[in-house]
Design a protein around this motif. Sequence first.
Motif, mmCIF file in Angstrom:
data_model
loop_
_atom_site.group_PDB
_atom_site.id
_atom_site.type_symbol
_atom_site.label_atom_id
_atom_site.label_comp_id
_atom_site.label_asym_id
_atom_site.label_seq_id
_atom_site.Cartn_x
_atom_site.Cartn_y
_atom_site.Cartn_z
ATOM 1 N N GLY A 10 -14.899 -16.094 -35.428
ATOM 2 C CA GLY A 10 -15.300 -17.650 -35.312
ATOM 3 C C GLY A 10 -14.625 -18.168 -34.265
ATOM 4 N N LEU A 11 -14.937 -19.329 -33.957
ATOM 5 C CA LEU A 11 -13.970 -20.101 -32.859
ATOM 6 C C LEU A 11 -13.308 -21.383 -33.451
ATOM 7 C CD1 LEU A 11 -13.224 -20.484 -29.942
ATOM 8 C CD2 LEU A 11 -15.260 -22.019 -29.854
ATOM 9 N N SER A 12 -11.927 -21.202 -33.473
ATOM 10 C CA SER A 12 -11.195 -22.398 -33.822
ATOM 11 C C SER A 12 -10.413 -23.114 -32.548
ATOM 12 C CB SER A 12 -10.245 -21.938 -35.142
ATOM 13 O OG SER A 12 -10.794 -21.542 -36.203
ATOM 14 N N VAL A 13 -10.378 -24.307 -32.576
ATOM 15 C CA VAL A 13 -9.579 -25.167 -31.735
ATOM 16 C C VAL A 13 -8.447 -25.735 -32.352
ATOM 17 C CG1 VAL A 13 -9.859 -26.776 -29.727
ATOM 18 C CG2 VAL A 13 -11.554 -25.402 -30.316
ATOM 19 N N PHE A 14 -7.222 -25.553 -31.712
ATOM 20 C CA PHE A 14 -6.017 -26.379 -32.473
ATOM 21 C C PHE A 14 -5.356 -27.231 -31.479
ATOM 22 C CE2 PHE A 14 -6.435 -22.027 -34.637
ATOM 23 C CZ PHE A 14 -5.987 -22.262 -35.706
ATOM 24 N N PRO A 15 -5.237 -28.372 -31.879
ATOM 25 C CA PRO A 15 -4.319 -29.337 -31.006
ATOM 26 C C PRO A 15 -2.694 -28.895 -31.141
ATOM 27 C CG PRO A 15 -4.930 -30.254 -33.121
ATOM 28 C CD PRO A 15 -5.662 -28.910 -33.277
ATOM 29 N N LEU A 16 -2.253 -29.073 -30.056
ATOM 30 C CA LEU A 16 -0.902 -28.824 -29.901
ATOM 31 C C LEU A 16 -0.093 -30.189 -29.662
ATOM 32 C CD1 LEU A 16 -0.947 -25.749 -27.541
ATOM 33 C CD2 LEU A 16 -0.953 -25.782 -30.027
ATOM 34 N N PHE A 17 0.910 -30.268 -30.232
ATOM 35 C CA PHE A 17 1.655 -31.502 -30.056
ATOM 36 C C PHE A 17 3.417 -31.175 -30.444
ATOM 37 C CE2 PHE A 17 3.629 -35.407 -31.933
ATOM 38 C CZ PHE A 17 3.339 -36.373 -30.800
ATOM 39 N N SER A 18 4.266 -31.708 -29.627
ATOM 40 C CA SER A 18 5.567 -31.739 -30.055
ATOM 41 C C SER A 18 6.228 -32.839 -29.432
ATOM 42 C CB SER A 18 6.237 -30.457 -29.666
ATOM 43 O OG SER A 18 6.388 -30.268 -28.237
ATOM 44 N N ILE A 19 7.694 -33.016 -29.826
ATOM 45 C CA ILE A 19 8.646 -34.255 -28.953
ATOM 46 C C ILE A 19 9.937 -33.551 -29.196
ATOM 47 C CG2 ILE A 19 9.584 -36.360 -29.475
ATOM 48 C CD1 ILE A 19 6.920 -37.338 -30.663
ATOM 49 N N ARG A 20 10.524 -33.596 -27.915
ATOM 50 C CA ARG A 20 11.992 -33.095 -27.950
ATOM 51 C C ARG A 20 12.754 -33.997 -26.996
ATOM 52 N NH1 ARG A 20 9.579 -30.111 -23.765
ATOM 53 N NH2 ARG A 20 10.453 -30.056 -21.910
ATOM 54 N N LYS A 21 13.782 -33.993 -27.115
ATOM 55 C CA LYS A 21 14.894 -34.945 -26.521
ATOM 56 C C LYS A 21 15.061 -34.400 -24.944
ATOM 57 C CE LYS A 21 18.195 -35.583 -30.287
ATOM 58 N NZ LYS A 21 19.409 -35.709 -30.795
ATOM 59 N N ALA A 22 15.025 -35.494 -24.126
ATOM 60 C CA ALA A 22 15.182 -35.260 -22.732
ATOM 61 C C ALA A 22 16.244 -34.385 -22.354
ATOM 62 C CB ALA A 22 15.158 -36.683 -21.948
ATOM 63 N N GLY A 23 16.166 -33.362 -21.464
ATOM 64 C CA GLY A 23 17.349 -32.755 -21.085
ATOM 65 C C GLY A 23 17.307 -31.371 -21.915
ATOM 66 N N THR A 24 16.378 -31.017 -22.743
ATOM 67 C CA THR A 24 16.453 -29.997 -23.467
ATOM 68 C C THR A 24 15.386 -29.095 -23.078
ATOM 69 O OG1 THR A 24 15.119 -30.872 -25.242
ATOM 70 C CG2 THR A 24 17.756 -31.136 -25.703
ATOM 71 N N PRO A 25 15.583 -27.731 -23.493
ATOM 72 C CA PRO A 25 14.508 -26.769 -22.820
ATOM 73 C C PRO A 25 13.308 -26.825 -23.777
ATOM 74 C CG PRO A 25 16.499 -25.538 -23.756
ATOM 75 C CD PRO A 25 16.654 -27.071 -23.905
ATOM 76 N N PRO A 26 12.216 -26.273 -23.585
ATOM 77 C CA PRO A 26 11.036 -26.573 -24.262
ATOM 78 C C PRO A 26 11.159 -25.633 -25.529
ATOM 79 C CG PRO A 26 10.396 -25.698 -21.967
ATOM 80 C CD PRO A 26 11.529 -26.071 -22.093
ATOM 81 N N GLU A 27 10.746 -26.213 -26.646
ATOM 82 C CA GLU A 27 10.868 -25.397 -28.052
ATOM 83 C C GLU A 27 9.934 -24.341 -27.921
ATOM 84 O OE1 GLU A 27 11.531 -27.700 -31.559
ATOM 85 O OE2 GLU A 27 11.393 -29.742 -30.190
ATOM 86 N N PHE A 28 10.497 -23.286 -28.963
ATOM 87 C CA PHE A 28 9.607 -22.022 -29.040
ATOM 88 C C PHE A 28 8.694 -22.156 -30.405
ATOM 89 C CE2 PHE A 28 8.879 -18.210 -31.389
ATOM 90 C CZ PHE A 28 7.915 -17.522 -30.445
ATOM 91 N N PHE A 29 7.346 -22.222 -30.165
ATOM 92 C CA PHE A 29 6.623 -22.065 -31.307
ATOM 93 C C PHE A 29 5.582 -20.859 -31.259
ATOM 94 C CE2 PHE A 29 6.985 -26.626 -30.229
ATOM 95 C CZ PHE A 29 7.595 -27.402 -31.574
ATOM 96 N N GLY A 30 5.774 -19.983 -32.485
ATOM 97 C CA GLY A 30 5.190 -19.118 -32.503
ATOM 98 C C GLY A 30 3.504 -19.167 -32.795
ATOM 99 N N ALA A 31 2.758 -18.172 -32.676
ATOM 100 C CA ALA A 31 1.415 -18.331 -32.920
ATOM 101 C C ALA A 31 1.036 -18.766 -34.541
ATOM 102 C CB ALA A 31 0.313 -17.038 -32.429
ATOM 103 N N ARG A 32 1.882 -18.174 -35.393
ATOM 104 C CA ARG A 32 1.620 -18.333 -36.748
ATOM 105 C C ARG A 32 2.242 -19.657 -37.224
ATOM 106 N NH1 ARG A 32 0.419 -13.338 -39.388
ATOM 107 N NH2 ARG A 32 0.588 -14.852 -41.550
ATOM 108 N N ASP A 33 3.072 -20.289 -36.619
ATOM 109 C CA ASP A 33 3.984 -21.439 -37.216
ATOM 110 C C ASP A 33 2.890 -22.458 -37.706
ATOM 111 O OD1 ASP A 33 5.909 -19.637 -36.298
ATOM 112 O OD2 ASP A 33 6.840 -21.167 -34.994
ATOM 113 N N SER A 34 3.277 -23.077 -38.583
ATOM 114 C CA SER A 34 2.362 -24.222 -39.068
ATOM 115 C C SER A 34 3.014 -25.626 -38.400
ATOM 116 C CB SER A 34 2.653 -24.449 -40.453
ATOM 117 O OG SER A 34 2.092 -23.535 -41.538
ATOM 118 N N PHE A 35 2.131 -26.682 -38.221
ATOM 119 C CA PHE A 35 2.646 -27.802 -37.548
ATOM 120 C C PHE A 35 4.119 -28.395 -38.394
ATOM 121 C CE2 PHE A 35 2.639 -32.448 -37.252
ATOM 122 C CZ PHE A 35 2.967 -32.671 -35.885
ATOM 123 N N GLY A 36 4.989 -28.725 -37.759
ATOM 124 C CA GLY A 36 6.279 -29.216 -38.253
ATOM 125 C C GLY A 36 7.189 -29.764 -37.402
ATOM 126 N N PHE A 37 8.210 -30.445 -37.933
ATOM 127 C CA PHE A 37 9.314 -30.937 -36.897
ATOM 128 C C PHE A 37 10.705 -30.661 -37.821
ATOM 129 C CE2 PHE A 37 7.205 -34.478 -39.325
ATOM 130 C CZ PHE A 37 8.325 -34.905 -39.793
#
Length: 290
Positions: A70-97
């Motif tokens: 089947g086809l599923s479409v997942f939205p992606l969203f994150s917020i981080r502090k300016a000056g910090t590198p992009p965070e790592f999110f695994g494919a099985r990670d649930s949405f959180g902070f």
Amino acid sequence: MASAAWRFVVVLAVLVTPGLAAAADLPPQSAPPPNAPATYTPAAPDWIVTVGVEPRAVPAWAGASDSRFGLSVFPLFSIRKAGTPPEFFGARDSFGFSIIDLGQFQLGPVGKIIWQRKASSYTALNGLGDVGYAIQAGGFAQFWPVPWLRLRGEVRQGFGGETGVTGDLFLDAVVPIGQFRLSAGPRMTVQSAAALSPYFSITPAQSAGSTVAGLPALPVYNAGGGIYSYGAGAQLEYFWNPQWQTHVLAEYERLTGSAADSPLVIQRGSPNQFTVGFGTTYSFNMRPWW
């Protein structure tokens, strides 16, 4: 008198002329420069917001044949502090902070939506009834023993279509390679009976109604809790610039225990579950609202 007057003029000329010469030697006095207007420099942004989308080909239902997707479409969203590198999110990670971030250790809430299963969508589900949407809410903890290795655990309580407890454990090696970032590692999931039963148990009524042309009825079965699956996954990300990123992912799950023993899996599905996906994200600066 004329001679005296002439001498007075000569003496006056001698006295005045050096002063005039000295004045002529001075550089011209320019007017003081006006004060330059103050230059406005906007404050550095405090946050970097990342948004994106990720379509995935997923098993048509939990325990489906490896030829049914089947086809599923997942939205992606994150917020981080300016000056910090992009965070790592695994494919099985649930949405959180993170609400606690101690550098190597992070802790915070997570949530996940489990898609509904409609019996009318696939012949193999004939007579098994629908399973509604479920929301899983809980928390996560993750630890980076070294900069390139992450251990993450999640525990979530289900509401709606399933009301059990789900636990995930992921280990990922995360290696930057130029503009690429490669990650891969093993996974394991455990679930309680209340989380497994809606998808893998078969009641007497469902058994009686599960006859499909060419296939026998599914026998009555009660699924219990335990290890649901183990497997592995990998993800490759490419950072085009500070704003744009794209990635591809692949995940493999091997159902085990009570889920793998379900007649639905044995007779009409497969314990081998595959997921592939592709996504893109865009990042931009934002000042906080408060």
